[in-house]
Scaffold this active site. Structure first.
Site, short mmCIF file in Angstrom:
data_model
loop_
_atom_site.label_atom_id
_atom_site.label_comp_id
_atom_site.label_asym_id
_atom_site.label_seq_id
_atom_site.Cartn_x
_atom_site.Cartn_y
_atom_site.Cartn_z
N ASN A 54 37.11 77.33 -38.94
CA ASN A 54 37.87 77.27 -37.70
C ASN A 54 37.55 76.05 -36.83
OD1 ASN A 54 39.47 78.67 -35.44
ND2 ASN A 54 37.44 78.42 -34.51
N TYR A 82 46.70 64.59 -35.62
CA TYR A 82 46.27 65.99 -35.63
C TYR A 82 47.11 66.81 -36.60
CZ TYR A 82 45.83 70.81 -33.91
OH TYR A 82 45.65 72.17 -33.82
N LYS A 121 46.13 68.93 -40.08
CA LYS A 121 46.40 70.35 -40.29
C LYS A 121 47.26 70.57 -41.53
CE LYS A 121 44.03 72.08 -36.90
NZ LYS A 121 42.88 72.96 -37.14
N ILE A 163 48.54 79.04 -28.14
CA ILE A 163 47.55 80.08 -27.85
C ILE A 163 46.80 79.70 -26.58
CG2 ILE A 163 45.57 81.38 -28.71
CD1 ILE A 163 48.12 81.72 -30.40
N THR A 179 43.87 79.35 -24.99
CA THR A 179 42.42 79.28 -25.17
C THR A 179 41.72 78.54 -24.04
OG1 THR A 179 42.53 77.20 -26.40
CG2 THR A 179 42.72 79.26 -27.68
#
Length: 247
Positions: free
Chosen positions: A87, A150, A154, A183, A185
């Site tokens: 992760n 990025y 991924k 999300i 976070t």
């Protein structure tokens, strides 16, 4: 007896955000968990919140020597691993014209190289039937602005989920990916100005079929499902994105 009371898990990037939510879910179910991160202070705080079933190991997944230390510690603390959550990662929003070699190299060193060698260094400790879960992102299929490097990293992880599935299948080990959408976070607030973060969030909510951000707990439940319950699933990518990539 908790649902995961006889299970051992390792979570890189497990001291905050989605990784911490995974650790919390597993510890509350009785599992023993090793979490990693680069910030000792963040690790200490996470370890205190998680309790005695968690072990915190400071390290950088981009450093192979740190991964070797992690493997030795995991072997001594847990022995065999039932689940590995790959992760750890960073997200840097950078316009294409502004990407430097340093930005490019850091993103790939942590998000791609780090993920690959995490699995390689810990593979010997994975038990038969273990589950490996890589954290990808909806950015790998959506072509979002300011995410070119990025997103490419991924996408590499998505490919890795397939190839490592084949590599480890003979040992009965499954490799899958969880692909989070927007999300909440707290990372956006740390990366951007308050105004920019608010604008970005509003745009993502407006574009999302469910009209909201997801929570770290929702990603954690999906990742843990892939690791333990999806016993006839390997090489897949599970979108947790409010339908953003599906509708």
């Amino acid at each position: 007896m908790g649902r995961y009371s006889d299970k051992n898990a390792v979570i890189t990037g497990g001291a905050s955000g989605m990784g911490f939510a995974m650790a919390k879910l597993l510890v509350e179910g009785g599992a023993r968990v090793v979490i990693t991160g680069r910030s000792q202070a963040t690790l200490d705080a996470a370890r205190e919140r998680l309790g005695n079933n968690a072990v915190a190991v400071r390290g950088d997944v981009a450093s192979l020597s740190d991964l070797d230390v992690l493997a030795d510690r995991v072997k001594s603390e847990l022995g065999a691993i039932d689940a590995l959550f790959v992760n750890a990662g960073i997200a840097t929003l950078t316009p294409f014209e502004s990407v430097t070699e340093e930005v490019y190299d850091e993103l790939f060193a942590i998000n791609v190289k780090g993920a690959f060698f995490t699995v390689q260094r810990l593979a010997a400790l994975l038990s038969t039937g273990a589950g490996v879960v890589l954290t990808t992102s909806v950015a790998n299929v959506m072509g979002m602005p300011e995410t070119s490097v990025y997103a490419a990293g991924k996408a590499a992880l998505r490919s890795m989920a397939r190839s490592l599935s084949r590599e480890l299948l003979s040992r009965g080990i499954r490799v899958n990916a969880v692909s989070p959408g927007p999300i909440d976070t707290g990372i956006l607030d740390a990366m951007m100005t308050e105004e920019a973060a608010a604008q970005f969030k509003a745009e993502r909510v407006a574009d999302n079929p469910m009209r909201r951000f997801g929570t770290p707990d929702e990603v954690a439940r999906a990742a843990v499902f892939l690791a333990f319950d999806a016993t006839y699933t390997t090489g897949s990518e599970f979108a947790v994105d409010g339908g953003a990539t599906q509708l």
